[in-house]
Design an enzyme around this catalytic site. Structure first.
Site, PDB file in Angstrom:
ATOM      1  N   ASP A 494       0.808  -1.221   0.000  1.00  0.00           N
ATOM      2  CA  ASP A 494       0.000   0.000   0.000  1.00  0.00           C
ATOM      3  C   ASP A 494       0.837   1.264   0.000  1.00  0.00           C
ATOM      4  O   ASP A 494       0.331   2.346  -0.255  1.00  0.00           O
ATOM      5  CB  ASP A 494      -0.833   0.052   1.294  1.00  0.00           C
ATOM      6  CG  ASP A 494      -2.111  -0.720   1.185  1.00  0.00           C
ATOM      7  OD1 ASP A 494      -2.768  -0.605   0.159  1.00  0.00           O
ATOM      8  OD2 ASP A 494      -2.435  -1.433   2.151  1.00  0.00           O
TER       9      ASP A 494
HETATM   10  C1  BGC Z   1       0.084   1.527   6.329  1.00  0.00           C
HETATM   11  C2  BGC Z   1      -0.224   0.288   5.565  1.00  0.00           C
HETATM   12  C3  BGC Z   1      -1.696   0.217   5.343  1.00  0.00           C
HETATM   13  C4  BGC Z   1      -2.160   1.474   4.640  1.00  0.00           C
HETATM   14  C5  BGC Z   1      -3.627   1.474   4.307  1.00  0.00           C
HETATM   15  C6  BGC Z   1      -0.477   2.720   5.611  1.00  0.00           C
HETATM   16  O1  BGC Z   1      -0.276   3.858   6.369  1.00  0.00           O
HETATM   17  O2  BGC Z   1       1.454   1.627   6.493  1.00  0.00           O
HETATM   18  O3  BGC Z   1       0.248  -0.839   6.238  1.00  0.00           O
HETATM   19  O4  BGC Z   1      -1.975  -0.887   4.567  1.00  0.00           O
HETATM   20  O5  BGC Z   1      -1.851   2.578   5.421  1.00  0.00           O
HETATM   21  O6  BGC Z   1      -4.434   1.598   5.425  1.00  0.00           O
HETATM   22  C1  NOJ Z   2      -1.739  -3.631   5.470  1.00  0.00           C
HETATM   23  C2  NOJ Z   2      -2.921  -3.846   4.594  1.00  0.00           C
HETATM   24  O1  NOJ Z   2      -4.004  -4.323   5.370  1.00  0.00           O
HETATM   25  C3  NOJ Z   2      -2.605  -4.823   3.492  1.00  0.00           C
HETATM   26  O2  NOJ Z   2      -3.692  -4.890   2.617  1.00  0.00           O
HETATM   27  C4  NOJ Z   2      -1.354  -4.415   2.779  1.00  0.00           C
HETATM   28  O3  NOJ Z   2      -1.103  -5.336   1.772  1.00  0.00           O
HETATM   29  C5  NOJ Z   2      -0.199  -4.252   3.711  1.00  0.00           C
HETATM   30  N1  NOJ Z   2      -0.584  -3.290   4.714  1.00  0.00           N
HETATM   31  C6  NOJ Z   2       1.089  -3.842   3.034  1.00  0.00           C
HETATM   32  O4  NOJ Z   2       1.135  -2.498   2.752  1.00  0.00           O
END
Ligand code: BGC
Ligand code: NOJ
Length: 829
Positions: A494
């Site tokens: 993400d």
């Molecule tokens: C976090 C991710 C998460 C994303 C979406 C980011 O700030 O680091 O792990 O998946 O937000 O919520």
């Molecule tokens: C947490 C999110 O829930 C997941 O969908 C994502 O793949 C990971 N973060 C990695 O960024």
């Protein structure tokens, strides 16, 4: 039971596993962070810490929050379900908090769906069993107080919970309204919380006890006093309930009970925190008086300690059955306890709650993530196949005709969340993963024919198979300059936001920028397309959709060619091409030279197996990314903010997606290693990450029985420190890696594939697998000390060819003897 041990001078003894009872036993309440458990597995859920902190909700942690909880509070984890024992001037609580009066003895046992907390002081022992029974929307607190001394004791017992005014988000912000709305009714020993019942709500909650009370309180300010915290409520200090009735402000429920105990005597009380929904015409029994019948029925159902015990027994039976579906007996009890107890347990919790409510997820944020929920099924489809089926159909219904999907949907409405939208271009492919896992587990191909709406609009329905096809098309129709998939807002990572370019700290990295960028490409999605594209092709052939299969095959072949031409960096696979067409994850960069994600997926895709690239990439992982606590995501971590990469570079080096051990993706490397046959390495990675192996718990900080999303990586200031336990895809993927690729028992359409890849010094292990209604007793022996390779398999004494054990009659059992050895080459499905 494991003998508790100190591992080094700087580690404290905090607890140990009790495998027989399937409990983790915490023996010091001052854990480095609250160590929690979950109660409930249907509609009523609770989070409970080792000092009885936490909260409860019905289905939706935001919209039906029953009790109040203050996240990010100081001190942490204040507020929960508290019992105060007052004897003269002494005030204490069995869970140590909130009073923090020194106890003579303390123990918290977190079990599967229940928690028991016991405290002892001055010859009095108080234990509280917390459980949400199957089939009822209540949380039961069975309080037992024992007089261990030789004199008569007279104590006063106070209970306390604090009501949340239902919407947890509104409750913590909208004070101009909420301080005027709170309403309760008290009848006998039951406090009813009926805020907003007079207007649009059809639900109320209650807190009861099965005994006469000396008095009660329902007004928090009266109970605590204006200047006290939960640790010294004015009412408890004074020893007298005020019988306060809340009108607005902050309603609570507290009972006061006089308890007299002769020497050796004990008494038991059952408290019940319940929730009921009423049909409109049955809401009231008299004007202004709520209809209490549903509450009374449940109060009667759990009228005494024996009923609570029976509820716990029923829950044990439920888990006995679930856990019997895959059980290993190996030479390592840590492996057995992860595979047989704690990992599947965590998988069920993530299945139930997705990423909504933990001590890191506040229960008011995102709904169900599309990719998260699909991947979670990897660890839970064998535990809850019918619910998995429904989940897949719900997820598919948020897809658009062009194959793109809403990134999240709301569990209460099952509708796509327009605020975040779509354009996370990995999302659609994960639905192929979950559907295939479901069919292989159940043999239920009918799911493919289910009509499923696009964008939740039933007038635009197509079969689930057509939805999967749309997922494939979405990739095919969105290729970039190197014929690799466009990344959109982000892929699985993400935080790799290649079309974002945000300079404004008030913007979200996930929704800013232009996701339609036609240049930035993801190597991970390319590899996922090969893995899940191949599965899709195989599935299509199974159901005689040869044209569909042929079409997908053409595109899979092209993708493989594109990967081979454009994605090899010399010693590992690239991670992406950015919006300027530059390589991401290359030795030519100073930082972020190598990323973990494509390295395991290459082997999973069968790419680079023949020319040695897959192994070389995995070797690079071992050299550059692996560390004591797991495998970091990228290396070296970015030390400054890169506009062109987005959120990943916003984290300090070593944390989260920037060089942290982002545990979700470590199993991809384990699986990759298993595919290339290096069982020693696959298991070594498994062991580094698995909670049951962690010894320095003051460093780790989080529960030794649950995976965390992230462990600080080797470049962090605090390597080994974990964050964000419980709700993470780490649970499902690790379960998948250990059971299906290391222990190597893999469901397939027509049987169970046996394809272990283990450390060469293992002599063997046994697995009981219940699959398609039959029981497989599998005995695996490794006389030649190999990592991989099945020399022979016999089923009930008769040799079979290959490594796929056919399905026996449902209801029957078979004995499978497997000999590993060098003679036979690995025969994978
Ligand atoms: C976090 C991710 C998460 C994303 C979406 C980011 O700030 O680091 O792990 O998946 O937000 O919520
Ligand atoms: C947490 C999110 O829930 C997941 O969908 C994502 O793949 C990971 N973060 C990695 O960024």
């Amino acid at each position: 039971m494991d003998a508790p041990r100190h591992t080094s001078a700087d580690t404290r003894l905090l607890g140990h596993f009790d495998d027989k009872r399937r409990e983790y036993v915490i023996t010091d309440p001052r854990t480095p962070f609250p160590w929690i458990n979950y109660l409930g597995c249907e509609d009523f859920f609770s989070l409970i810490s080792n000092t009885a902190g936490g909260y409860s909700f019905y289905r939706d942690a935001k919209l039906r929050r029953l009790t109040r909880y203050r996240y990010n509070n100081v001190p942490a984890d204040d507020g929960g379900r508290y019992f105060y024992i007052r004897e003269g001037d002494s005030i204490w609580a069995p869970g140590w908090k909130p009073c923090r009066t020194a106890l003579d003895d303390y123990e918290c046992r977190h079990g599967l769906g229940y928690t028991q907390i016991r405290g002892q002081k001055d010859g009095l022992r108080a234990s509280v069993l917390f459980v949400v029974p199957l089939g009822a929307n209540v949380e039961l607190h069975r309080v037992r107080i024992e007089n261990l001394s030789t004199r008569e004791r007279r104590i006063r017992l106070f209970s306390l919970i604090e009501w949340c005014l239902w919407n947890a988000s509104d409750d913590s912000t909208n004070f101009q309204r909420n301080f005027s709305t709170g309403e309760v009714e008290v009848e006998g020993s039951v406090v009813y919380h009926k805020t907003e019942f007079r207007e649009r709500r059809d639900h109320y909650a209650w807190y009861s006890v099965n005994d006469d009370v000396r008095g009660f309180d329902t007004d928090r300010d009266k109970f605590l006093g204006p200047y006290n915290g939960f640790d010294r409520p004015a009412v408890v200090v004074d020893g007298e309930p005020r019988n306060s009735v809340a009108h607005g402000w902050s309603p609570i429920a507290s009972h006061c009970i006089d308890v007299a105990l002769g020497p050796g005597e004990s008494k038991e009380f059952v408290f019940q925190l319940g929730y009921a929904v009423l049909p409109e015409k049955h809401k009231w029994s008299a004007p202004g008086v709520i209809n209490k019948a549903p509450a009374k029925e449940l109060i009667a159902r759990y009228a005494d300690g024996a009923a609570v015990e029976a509820a716990v027994e029923a829950l044990r039976g439920h888990w006995d059955e679930l856990l019997s579906r895959f059980a290993v007996r190996s030479a390592d009890h840590r492996l057995d306890r992860m595979v047989n107890i704690w990992n599947p347990y965590q998988c069920m919790v993530t299945f139930n709650l997705s990423r909504s409510a933990s001590y890191f997820e506040a229960g008011i944020g995102r709904g169900m993530g599309f990719r998260d929920s699909n991947q979670d099924l990897l660890g839970s489809v064998h535990l809850a196949p019918a619910r998995a089926r429904q989940r897949i159909l719900d997820l598919a219904a948020t897809q658009f005709e062009d194959g793109s999907v809403f990134h999240q949907y709301q569990p209460l409405t099952k509708r796509g969340n327009a605020k975040i939208g779509g354009n996370f271009n990995d999302d659609p492919l994960w639905m192929i993963l979950s559907t295939i896992a479901y069919i292989k587990e159940t043999g239920d191909f009918t799911i493919l024919d289910e009509p499923v709406p696009f964008e939740n609009d039933i007038s635009r329905s197509a079969s689930l198979l057509a939805h999967l096809q749309a997922s494939i098309e979405h990739v095919v129709n969105n290729l970039g300059p190197h014929d690799l998939p466009l990344i959109g807002r982000a892929d699985w990572n993400d935080c790799l936001n290649l079309n974002c370019f945000s300079i404004n700290p008030d913007e979200s990295f996930q929704t800013t920028g232009n996701p339609d960028g036609r240049v930035a490409e993801s190597v991970l999605i390319a590899m996922m397309f090969v893995v899940y594209g191949r599965e899709f092709i195989r599935l299509c052939r199974r159901v005689d959709r040869h044209e569909m299969a042929g079409h997908a095959q053409t595109h899979v072949d092209r993708m493989i060619a594109a990967i081979e031409t454009h994605c090899w960096d010399g010693n590992w696979y690239l991670r992406a091409y950015d919006a300027d067409g530059n390589r991401v994850g290359t030795h030519r960069s100073e930082e972020g030279r190598i990323f973990i994600e494509p390295q395991g997926f290459a082997a999973m895709a069968g790419i680079g197996l023949e020319d040695g690239r897959a192994e070389r990439a995995l070797d690079s992982v071992a050299e550059l990314l692996a560390c004591d606590y797991g495998i970091v995501l990228n290396y070296p971590a970015y030390t400054s903010y890169h506009l062109e990469y987005g959120e990943i570079s916003s984290y300090p080096p070593g944390y989260k997606e920037n060089g942290g051990i982002f545990c979700h993706n470590n199993p991809w490397i384990m699986i990759g290693e298993a595919i290339v046959g290096r069982g020693d390495r696959a298991f070594d990675y498994y062991r580094r990450l698995a909670p049951a192996w962690q010894e320095n718990l003051d460093l780790r900080k989080l529960e030794p029985y649950a995976y965390a999303q992230m462990v600080a990586g080797k470049e962090a200031v605090t390597p080994g420190e974990a964050k964000n336990s419980w709700l993470t895809g780490t649970a499902a993927w690790n379960y998948h890696a250990i059971t299906e690729f290391i222990l190597g028992i893999r469901p397939d359409y027509d049987g169970l594939v046996i394809d272990p890849c283990i450390p060469s010094d293992w002599d063997g292990y046994d697995v009981t697998r219940r699959f398609r209604g039959a029981t497989f007793e599998i005995h695996i022996r490794n006389p030649h000390g190999v990592c991989k390779g099945v020399a022979s398999i016999s089923v009930d004494g008769a040799a079979i060819a290959g490594n796929r054990v056919p399905l026996p009659e449902p209801g029957s059992a078979c004995r499978v003897d497997v000999v590993l050895g060098p003679a036979a080459e690995a025969r994978t499905a």
